[in-house]
Design an enzyme around this catalytic site. Structure first.
Site, PDB file in Angstrom:
ATOM      1  N   ALA A  89      49.016  -7.824  51.716  1.00  0.00           N
ATOM      2  CA  ALA A  89      50.181  -8.159  50.880  1.00  0.00           C
ATOM      3  C   ALA A  89      50.337  -9.670  50.653  1.00  0.00           C
ATOM      4  O   ALA A  89      50.922 -10.092  49.646  1.00  0.00           O
ATOM      5  CB  ALA A  89      51.441  -7.585  51.510  1.00  0.00           C
ATOM      6  N   ARG A 111      47.515   4.649  57.557  1.00  0.00           N
ATOM      7  CA  ARG A 111      48.408   4.321  56.443  1.00  0.00           C
ATOM      8  C   ARG A 111      47.825   4.830  55.119  1.00  0.00           C
ATOM      9  O   ARG A 111      46.632   4.692  54.863  1.00  0.00           O
ATOM     10  CB  ARG A 111      48.660   2.804  56.371  1.00  0.00           C
ATOM     11  N   TYR A 152      43.772   4.095  51.057  1.00  0.00           N
ATOM     12  CA  TYR A 152      42.922   3.237  51.892  1.00  0.00           C
ATOM     13  C   TYR A 152      41.814   3.980  52.643  1.00  0.00           C
ATOM     14  O   TYR A 152      40.995   3.347  53.307  1.00  0.00           O
ATOM     15  CB  TYR A 152      43.793   2.451  52.878  1.00  0.00           C
ATOM     16  N   PRO A 166      48.145  -8.463  57.128  1.00  0.00           N
ATOM     17  CA  PRO A 166      49.134  -7.504  57.626  1.00  0.00           C
ATOM     18  C   PRO A 166      48.856  -6.046  57.262  1.00  0.00           C
ATOM     19  O   PRO A 166      48.457  -5.759  56.129  1.00  0.00           O
ATOM     20  CB  PRO A 166      50.436  -7.958  56.949  1.00  0.00           C
ATOM     21  N   ASN A 167      49.063  -5.200  58.242  1.00  0.00           N
ATOM     22  CA  ASN A 167      49.004  -3.732  58.109  1.00  0.00           C
ATOM     23  C   ASN A 167      47.590  -3.172  58.052  1.00  0.00           C
ATOM     24  O   ASN A 167      47.415  -1.953  58.067  1.00  0.00           O
ATOM     25  CB  ASN A 167      49.805  -3.241  56.893  1.00  0.00           C
ATOM     26  N   ASP A 212      47.096 -22.639  49.970  1.00  0.00           N
ATOM     27  CA  ASP A 212      46.969 -24.041  50.361  1.00  0.00           C
ATOM     28  C   ASP A 212      46.060 -24.205  51.584  1.00  0.00           C
ATOM     29  O   ASP A 212      45.307 -25.178  51.678  1.00  0.00           O
ATOM     30  CB  ASP A 212      48.356 -24.638  50.651  1.00  0.00           C
ATOM     31  N   GLU A 266      37.297 -12.682  48.202  1.00  0.00           N
ATOM     32  CA  GLU A 266      38.515 -11.874  48.365  1.00  0.00           C
ATOM     33  C   GLU A 266      38.123 -10.401  48.252  1.00  0.00           C
ATOM     34  O   GLU A 266      37.428 -10.017  47.312  1.00  0.00           O
ATOM     35  CB  GLU A 266      39.497 -12.255  47.248  1.00  0.00           C
ATOM     36  N   HIS A 311      39.587  -6.311  48.507  1.00  0.00           N
ATOM     37  CA  HIS A 311      40.662  -5.316  48.645  1.00  0.00           C
ATOM     38  C   HIS A 311      40.036  -3.938  48.649  1.00  0.00           C
ATOM     39  O   HIS A 311      39.147  -3.657  47.830  1.00  0.00           O
ATOM     40  CB  HIS A 311      41.660  -5.414  47.488  1.00  0.00           C
ATOM     41  N   LEU A 312      40.521  -3.105  49.549  1.00  0.00           N
ATOM     42  CA  LEU A 312      40.018  -1.721  49.609  1.00  0.00           C
ATOM     43  C   LEU A 312      40.359  -0.978  48.322  1.00  0.00           C
ATOM     44  O   LEU A 312      39.531  -0.265  47.756  1.00  0.00           O
ATOM     45  CB  LEU A 312      40.656  -1.007  50.799  1.00  0.00           C
ATOM     46  N   SER A 313      41.580  -1.147  47.878  1.00  0.00           N
ATOM     47  CA  SER A 313      42.040  -0.418  46.694  1.00  0.00           C
ATOM     48  C   SER A 313      41.836  -1.271  45.440  1.00  0.00           C
ATOM     49  O   SER A 313      41.644  -2.479  45.527  1.00  0.00           O
ATOM     50  CB  SER A 313      43.525  -0.082  46.850  1.00  0.00           C
ATOM     51  N   ARG A 320      51.046  -6.070  42.303  1.00  0.00           N
ATOM     52  CA  ARG A 320      49.759  -6.252  42.999  1.00  0.00           C
ATOM     53  C   ARG A 320      48.691  -6.850  42.079  1.00  0.00           C
ATOM     54  O   ARG A 320      47.585  -7.150  42.515  1.00  0.00           O
ATOM     55  CB  ARG A 320      49.255  -4.920  43.555  1.00  0.00           C
ATOM     56  N   ARG A 342      47.222  -0.367  40.354  1.00  0.00           N
ATOM     57  CA  ARG A 342      48.423  -0.065  41.136  1.00  0.00           C
ATOM     58  C   ARG A 342      49.642  -0.786  40.544  1.00  0.00           C
ATOM     59  O   ARG A 342      49.623  -1.161  39.387  1.00  0.00           O
ATOM     60  CB  ARG A 342      48.165  -0.443  42.608  1.00  0.00           C
ATOM     61  N   HIS A 401      49.610 -11.405  47.269  1.00  0.00           N
ATOM     62  CA  HIS A 401      50.528 -11.414  46.127  1.00  0.00           C
ATOM     63  C   HIS A 401      51.747 -12.314  46.340  1.00  0.00           C
ATOM     64  O   HIS A 401      52.614 -12.388  45.480  1.00  0.00           O
ATOM     65  CB  HIS A 401      51.011  -9.976  45.854  1.00  0.00           C
ATOM     66  N   ASN A 444      40.552 -10.272  53.322  1.00  0.00           N
ATOM     67  CA  ASN A 444      41.496  -9.317  52.718  1.00  0.00           C
ATOM     68  C   ASN A 444      42.881  -9.712  53.227  1.00  0.00           C
ATOM     69  O   ASN A 444      43.279  -9.337  54.330  1.00  0.00           O
ATOM     70  CB  ASN A 444      41.164  -7.882  53.118  1.00  0.00           C
TER      71      ASN A 444
HETATM   72  C1  DQA Z   1      45.138  -4.375  49.943  1.00  0.00           C
HETATM   73  C2  DQA Z   1      45.974  -4.306  48.661  1.00  0.00           C
HETATM   74  C3  DQA Z   1      47.311  -4.986  48.846  1.00  0.00           C
HETATM   75  O1  DQA Z   1      48.062  -4.905  47.650  1.00  0.00           O
HETATM   76  C4  DQA Z   1      48.105  -4.306  49.941  1.00  0.00           C
HETATM   77  O2  DQA Z   1      49.309  -5.002  50.190  1.00  0.00           O
HETATM   78  C5  DQA Z   1      47.322  -4.133  51.209  1.00  0.00           C
HETATM   79  C6  DQA Z   1      45.896  -3.827  51.134  1.00  0.00           C
HETATM   80  C7  DQA Z   1      43.835  -3.575  49.824  1.00  0.00           C
HETATM   81  O3  DQA Z   1      42.959  -3.787  50.664  1.00  0.00           O
HETATM   82  O4  DQA Z   1      43.690  -2.734  48.928  1.00  0.00           O
HETATM   83  O5  DQA Z   1      47.900  -4.143  52.289  1.00  0.00           O
HETATM   84  O6  DQA Z   1      44.797  -5.726  50.181  1.00  0.00           O
END
Ligand code: DQA
Length: 148
Positions: free
Chosen positions: A79, A20, A25, A12-13, A89, A100, A102-104, A113, A109, A82, A76
Site C-alpha cells: 500500500a 489475505r 494474491y 505492509p500486509n 525520497d 517495483e 506487485h502480485l496483482s 491503486r 483494480r 500509493h 513490493n
Molecule cells: C500489492 C498491491 C497494492 O495495491 C496492495 O496495497 C498490496 C499488494 C500487490 O502486490 O499486488 O498490499 O502491492
C-alpha cells in the site's frame, strides 16, 4: 567473479500472503516465496536477503541500511506504493537500482491503486504475475547488474 547482493523488500500486509484475499494474491505464503527464492539464489551469482515490515519507517530504515551494501532492490511496497513520498525520497537518497513488483495487476483494480509514487524512478515495474513477478525481477536484476 563478483557476487551481487540483492534485497527483496516487502511492505505492509505481505506477511499475510496465503491468508489475505486469496482470489487476488494467491495461495502461496511468504515462506513459500522465500524458499523458492533461496533455490534460485543457489543457482545464480547472488546473495539474496529478504526484509518485510508492516511499518513504513522500518522499510525506509532498511533502504538506508542498504546504501553501499545492496546492489539491487526488488521492492513490493504494497500500500505504501500509493501513498508514500517518504519511500520515494529514501529510494532517491540511496540511488540503488530497483524493480517495483506487485502480485496483482494494480491497473485492473481500484483507481487509487493506479498511482505509484515510485514507478517513474524504477528500472522497471512488473505487476499482475503473482509470485512469478519476483522471479522475473531477479532475472532482470542480474542481467542489469552484469551489464553495468
Ligand atoms: C500489492 C498491491 C497494492 O495495491 C496492495 O496495497 C498490496 C499488494 C500487490 O502486490 O499486488 O498490499 O502491492
Amino acid at each position: 567473479m563478483k557476487k551481487f547482493n540483492l534485497l527483496i523488500l516487502n511492505g505492509p500486509n505481505l506477511n499475510l500472503l496465503s491468508l489475505r484475499e486469496k482470489n487476488i494474491y494467491g495461495n502461496k505464503s511468504i515462506s513459500d516465496l522465500l524458499n523458492e527464492i533461496n533455490l534460485i539464489s543457489n543457482k545464480i551469482n547472488a546473495r539474496i536477503t529478504h526484509f518485510q515490515s508492516n511499518a513504513e519507517h522500518e522499510i525506509i530504515n532498511c533502504i538506508h541500511k542498504s546504501y553501499k551494501k545492496i546492489n539491487f532492490i526488488i521492492l513490493n511496497p504494497s500500500a505504501l506504493t500509493h501513498t508514500s513520498v517518504a519511500l520515494r525520497d529514501s529510494l532517491l537518497s540511496v540511488n540503488i537500482p530497483f524493480i517495483e513488483v506487485h502480485l496483482s495487476n494494480i491497473f485492473s483494480r481500484e483507481k487509487f491503486r493506479h498511482r505509484s509514487y515510485i514507478s517513474d524512478i524504477a528500472i522497471g515495474m512488473i505487476c499482475g504475475l503473482g509470485v512469478n513477478g519476483y522471479y522475473f525481477a531477479i532475472k532482470a536484476a542480474m542481467k542489469y547488474l552484469v551489464k553495468i
